[in-house]
Scaffold this motif. Structure first.
Motif, short mmCIF file in Angstrom:
data_model
loop_
_atom_site.label_atom_id
_atom_site.label_comp_id
_atom_site.label_asym_id
_atom_site.label_seq_id
_atom_site.Cartn_x
_atom_site.Cartn_y
_atom_site.Cartn_z
N SER A 173 0.83 -1.20 0.00
CA SER A 173 0.00 0.00 0.00
C SER A 173 0.87 1.25 0.00
O SER A 173 0.59 2.23 -0.71
CB SER A 173 -0.92 0.00 1.23
OG SER A 173 -1.73 1.15 1.26
N HIS A 176 2.21 1.79 -3.47
CA HIS A 176 1.20 2.35 -4.38
C HIS A 176 1.08 3.86 -4.17
O HIS A 176 0.95 4.62 -5.13
CB HIS A 176 -0.16 1.68 -4.13
CG HIS A 176 -0.15 0.22 -4.44
ND1 HIS A 176 -1.04 -0.67 -3.86
CD2 HIS A 176 0.64 -0.53 -5.26
CE1 HIS A 176 -0.80 -1.88 -4.31
NE2 HIS A 176 0.21 -1.82 -5.15
N ASP A 198 -6.56 -6.21 -7.53
CA ASP A 198 -6.71 -5.07 -6.64
C ASP A 198 -5.57 -4.07 -6.86
O ASP A 198 -5.79 -2.85 -6.85
CB ASP A 198 -6.73 -5.52 -5.18
CG ASP A 198 -7.99 -6.31 -4.84
OD1 ASP A 198 -9.03 -6.08 -5.50
OD2 ASP A 198 -7.95 -7.14 -3.91
N ARG A 202 -5.87 -0.24 -8.18
CA ARG A 202 -5.37 0.85 -7.32
C ARG A 202 -4.33 1.71 -8.03
O ARG A 202 -4.29 2.93 -7.86
CB ARG A 202 -4.75 0.23 -6.05
CG ARG A 202 -3.91 1.18 -5.19
CD ARG A 202 -4.73 2.30 -4.62
NE ARG A 202 -3.91 3.21 -3.82
CZ ARG A 202 -3.16 4.19 -4.31
NH1 ARG A 202 -3.14 4.40 -5.62
NH2 ARG A 202 -2.46 4.97 -3.52
#
Length: 349
Positions: A173, A176, A198, A202
């Protein structure tokens, strides 16, 4: 720094392989945008990146970067940077000298190369890490350095070959978020290869679905989820509802009953697909006028994080849905499912 990337009719077959790694593959990535290439293992994703980078030659087709056909152009002269799943940093160099490597190879002075490298380390939020050795870094820090090193070469196209797959969810995360910051700062054209839908949703603007070397679907993230071009594309994006039937005059007729579909849906045989997240589960007898309301019986339930996954038997058809934890559905409960017309999609049978 960015440029259009156009892939036109790429074919690639490796000796001894019964099937091509790529077949008639065409894709355009607009300058400054990110397209995620998503597909299962062995679908041809990494081969595609290697062809773009100049590490493999296609049997047919063309690669154009900024309008220039790069056939025969050496990898180091294509204006392409690449980051792999493993960082592949030079262990004998400091972090700073790893990032400065491309400038040093091109003849830039050590002082100037290191000065520019500091800028890219700050871009990837590693200011002050320049004197460290590679062995002193965490996995996430190594990938940040690898991205900084690739960006320091000022590529027109940045290729990311599952660079975050070895990281834990929290670090992924963070990466990203870092990619968002990099795109804001320098706006490279990015092709991201991943097997994680996912992550594709994203990190990218558009998604290209690849299987057995063939492009199944290409479009926006929303289109990949809710307007897939075929049934296999819907399955790769995690779709669970597949109801065969026939469209007549704006209505899909099947074992589920009569379900209104968007007005642009052509008549003829078709498979109704709708995301399980879009199916509303209501008490029996409830319903609204802007959605098909289908009566059924709960066949199974399973807790999945903050929501419950439910399978409802509606006559001879089964529909997958989700419900919030505040809605307690039990096996055998009679419920009513709402299928919003805007969420219904029909693909060729």
């Amino acid at each position: 720094m960015s440029a259009d990337l156009v892939l036109d009719g790429l074919d690639k077959r490796f000796p001894g392989s019964p099937t091509p790694a790529l077949h008639a593959f065409s894709l355009t990535v607009a300058a400054g945008t990110c397209t995620a290439v998503l597909g299962p293992s062995g679908s041809g994703k990494s081969t595609l990146l290697r062809i773009i980078a100049g590490l493999e030659e296609p049997d047919a087709g063309a690669v154009r970067i900024g309008g220039r056909d790069v056939a025969g152009v050496a990898a180091e002269r294509r204006g392409v940077g690449m980051v792999f799943q493993r960082s592949l940093l030079f262990p004998h160099l400091t972090v700073l000298d790893n990032v400065a490597f491309s400038d040093r190879v091109s003849g830039t002075s050590r002082r100037a190369a290191r000065s520019r490298a500091e800028e890219y380390l700050e871009m990837v939020q590693l200011r002050g890490f320049g004197d460290r050795r590679v062995g002193e870094l965490s996995g996430g820090q190594e990938q940040r350095v690898a991205i900084a090193r690739a960006l320091a070469a000022e590529p027109a196209v940045l290729l990311l070959d599952e660079p975050f797959s070895a990281l834990d969810p929290a670090l992924r995360s963070d990466m990203h978020d870092l990619l968002d910051a990099v795109r804001t700062a320098v706006s490279p054209t990015i092709v991201l290869v991943t097997h994680d839908r996912d992550e594709a949703a994203r990190a990218s603007d558009r998604i290209a679905l690849l299987e057995h070397g063939v492009l199944l679907h290409e479009g926006t993230v929303l289109e990949a989820y809710r307007r897939p071009q075929n049934l296999r594309a819907a399955q790769i994006m995690g779709g669970r509802n597949e109801i065969p039937g026939e469209v007549r005059d704006g209505v899909h007729h099947s074992a589920l009953g009569s379900v209104p579909v968007p007005p642009e849906t052509p008549d003829g045989p078709g498979i109704l697909v709708i995301r399980h997240e879009d199916v509303a589960v209501l008490d029996d007898g409830a319903g609204s006028t802007d959605a098909a309301a289908i009566a059924g019986v709960v066949e199974s339930t399973r807790v999945a994080g903050a929501r419950s996954e439910i399978v409802v038997r509606c006559g001879d058809a089964r529909v997958h849905a989700e419900s919030p934890p505040t809605q307690r559905c039990q096996i055998g409960d009679r419920v009513r499912l709402e299928l919003p017309v805007s969420a219904v999609h029909v693909v060729a049978a």
